[in-house]
Scaffold this motif. Sequence first.
Motif, PDB file in Angstrom:
ATOM      1  N   LYS A  77       0.839  -1.212   0.000  1.00 19.95           N
ATOM      2  CA  LYS A  77       0.000   0.000   0.000  1.00 19.95           C
ATOM      3  C   LYS A  77       0.868   1.253   0.000  1.00 19.95           C
ATOM      4  O   LYS A  77       0.580   2.228  -0.714  1.00 19.95           O
ATOM      5  CB  LYS A  77      -0.914  -0.007   1.222  1.00 19.95           C
ATOM      6  CG  LYS A  77      -1.908   1.135   1.254  1.00 19.95           C
ATOM      7  CD  LYS A  77      -2.838   1.010   2.470  1.00 19.95           C
ATOM      8  CE  LYS A  77      -3.835   2.171   2.492  1.00 19.95           C
ATOM      9  NZ  LYS A  77      -4.740   2.068   3.682  1.00 19.95           N
ATOM     10  N   LYS A  78       1.942   1.256   0.784  1.00 17.72           N
ATOM     11  CA  LYS A  78       2.853   2.400   0.834  1.00 17.72           C
ATOM     12  C   LYS A  78       3.524   2.619  -0.521  1.00 17.72           C
ATOM     13  O   LYS A  78       3.666   3.757  -0.988  1.00 17.72           O
ATOM     14  CB  LYS A  78       3.926   2.164   1.904  1.00 17.72           C
ATOM     15  CG  LYS A  78       3.408   2.153   3.330  1.00 17.72           C
ATOM     16  CD  LYS A  78       3.048   3.535   3.822  1.00 17.72           C
ATOM     17  CE  LYS A  78       2.701   3.534   5.302  1.00 17.72           C
ATOM     18  NZ  LYS A  78       2.286   4.887   5.776  1.00 17.72           N
ATOM     19  N   ALA A 106       1.189   4.058  -3.097  1.00 20.07           N
ATOM     20  CA  ALA A 106       0.927   5.481  -2.862  1.00 20.07           C
ATOM     21  C   ALA A 106       2.146   6.337  -3.203  1.00 20.07           C
ATOM     22  O   ALA A 106       2.145   7.544  -2.930  1.00 20.07           O
ATOM     23  CB  ALA A 106       0.535   5.688  -1.408  1.00 20.07           C
ATOM     24  N   ASP A 164       5.109   6.439  -1.884  1.00 23.06           N
ATOM     25  CA  ASP A 164       5.778   6.965  -0.689  1.00 23.06           C
ATOM     26  C   ASP A 164       7.286   6.874  -0.914  1.00 23.06           C
ATOM     27  O   ASP A 164       7.853   5.790  -1.003  1.00 23.06           O
ATOM     28  CB  ASP A 164       5.365   6.132   0.536  1.00 23.06           C
ATOM     29  CG  ASP A 164       5.860   6.717   1.844  1.00 23.06           C
ATOM     30  OD1 ASP A 164       7.070   6.960   1.958  1.00 23.06           O
ATOM     31  OD2 ASP A 164       5.030   6.909   2.764  1.00 23.06           O
TER      32      ASP A 164
END
Length: 713
Positions: free
Chosen positions: A207-208, A211, A213
């Motif tokens: 998920k990171k 996104a 990140d």
Amino acid sequence: MYKEQIILKFFCKSSGVLALISILLLLPPVCFSTPVVDTSAYTKAKVSLLKTLKKKTFDRAYTQSIDRFYAVSCDSLIKKNSTVDDRPIKDILTKLFEVCDQKLSTRAIHALRIPSLNNDFLVTLNTYKKTSIRNLYMKINVSKTQILQSVFDGLLLGDSIKTFAGLREMLYDPYYISSRIEMPQYASFKDSLLYRLANGAPAILVKKLTAADTFYSTLVNKSNSRTVKAVSLIRPDDNFDKILPFAMAIFENRITAEKIKELMLVPQDYYHALAEETIRLHTDPDPEIHSFLKQPVADLNKKIANHYFIKAINDLHESPDNIRFVSLNTLPALDLYFILLAGSNELVIGGSSALYTSSFLYVYKKFLKETEKEGLDVFFEGIKYYQFDQFISNISDYALVDNLLDNLKEVKVAALLGKYLAGLPNKQQADNEIILNSMTMAEVLYEIRHHVVIRDALVEKIDSIQKNPRIQNLMIYKRMYEGLKDILLDQKDYDSDDTYDVLPVKKLQRDNNMVQVCFFYDDEDASSSFSNSTALYHSKIWDKKEEGNYIVFTSRTGNKMMVFMNKPNTKQGCDSSQDEMLRDIERQGYEVTSFIHRGHSYHLPQSLRKMKTTAQFVFLGSCGGYSQVLKLFDINPDVHIIATRAVGSKIINDPLLESINLELVNNNDINWDAFWQEFDRKFESKLEKDLFSSYIAPNKYIGIKFIRKVFNY
């Protein structure tokens, strides 16, 4: 001195009251004053903690350790005027006493942990400012670390411990990593934490990365871990769960995501590929590959098995076996084994559910049949005994361990169980987890103790473990090992226990009232079960009162007993009807001491949530209710429980409950051994006797008796 000699001489020659008065007159006047009572925070906290600790007695070593620390070590530290970061040691000890007392009262830590906690406290004082406390706190249990962090809170030492407490917590539960990894104090651990996040909570890392990140992207790009690289290739789409177990295979170019999606079109094909890939990872000699996604894949197996097989089988539980189990027809032994691992009676994350008991027994028998040709030993050797301890725990709920051992090499089983026992102190478990695991292991060992080869090997292994100096200090494990060895050697009597052998009427009475609650559910046979149950409350003995969504039966003679039953299939539903019934009982000032679960095993968690510590008698007549007994013990250690290892049936449930309630109304304490024998004699058909044989009387739970003796509950 001369006056004292005169008094003594006079006393020797005189007698009676006159002599006593004469002596008192010769003595100088006495000034009586109230003794000084130490009311300091230190003393109050110490007295309170010692009162808590000495409510239970374990053994001489425990008592000596407690007395030595609180009477000698603490006083010595205070006399030396010791300080930590300029804070007086007396204040720090006061905080230690207060925190320990609070943690004991909430069962966050067991009294047997206190001696090793005190030792860790002293080692911390001795180590601080001489050398790094890192090595010490990388070995200390998470619960103890958190306590010591609180004790030294606000000091530089407290900050250091907090860093290690946070680190241990992250390693124990990787879900904390994403919110802490960027903190400066964890900078030197970033690579290790990234690996742990990828291997323990891969969905968060993906998920990171999705996104964009930059912190995580940079870390991943610099990482040399194959686990991190493999997990980072998976996309967080609708197929994430099913593709994730194959992440290493994709990374190594052994399979593609497209091929996995193809397999998903045929559940049996996909599930077999999942099982094979899991075993391939487990049997790999490379430590990183061997441990790749171990826990996430085990959790996913429960969800996927439920989605493909378990839910469908459970939904068809009223259908003939050839229809109900059609999805299993082509599955080989490995796949059946994975379903048995997934289908225990524990509800798991993600909405997964357990196999009904009849389903579990069917799958287990089919699994044994599928392994007949090659042999069960060959099967387990081939998969390197993947999750064997979990498998034994699952089948112990159904008293199948003995049956399993008839098909295995005892030497190998002993070695595996010995390895599991030896590894327990290395696990970062909360004390409650240790105790619950001990209950399960006690049940297993009690069932297999007559296997001489296994018994002797495990006794030898435990003797070896106990020689470890570390175990001598970890009294919670020391007691556990001693208790398990006693079970193997039949050193303790587990056949009798005053707490459970007899259910006294007074145990259930509150202000001369006995209140029983029966939970019914909105499933297909609820109405039939409800009708059968209510028909047993004859008007000569019971008054019946309709209360809309529930009914109340009140005894007409003898002891006053009230039986509340919610009606199934009401307009507002069983959950609301049960809550309404419980609110009305409380509003009327009654206290429920008996809880009766009437319904399938998948409704049992809902019943458990509504049972209170006032429970003195609980009936779990649903299929496989035995597996939930340990949860009930947490509610009240003294509760009397009736449950079944296998199939629950109204053929047994209704007459059993009727007999129990009539005994109580007639003011007869229930001796479970005598009651069980008498009740068994009432059955004539083979079906009835077979069904009743799986029901467990309240005084037959070895695990509960074990922890009462060992951990002094």
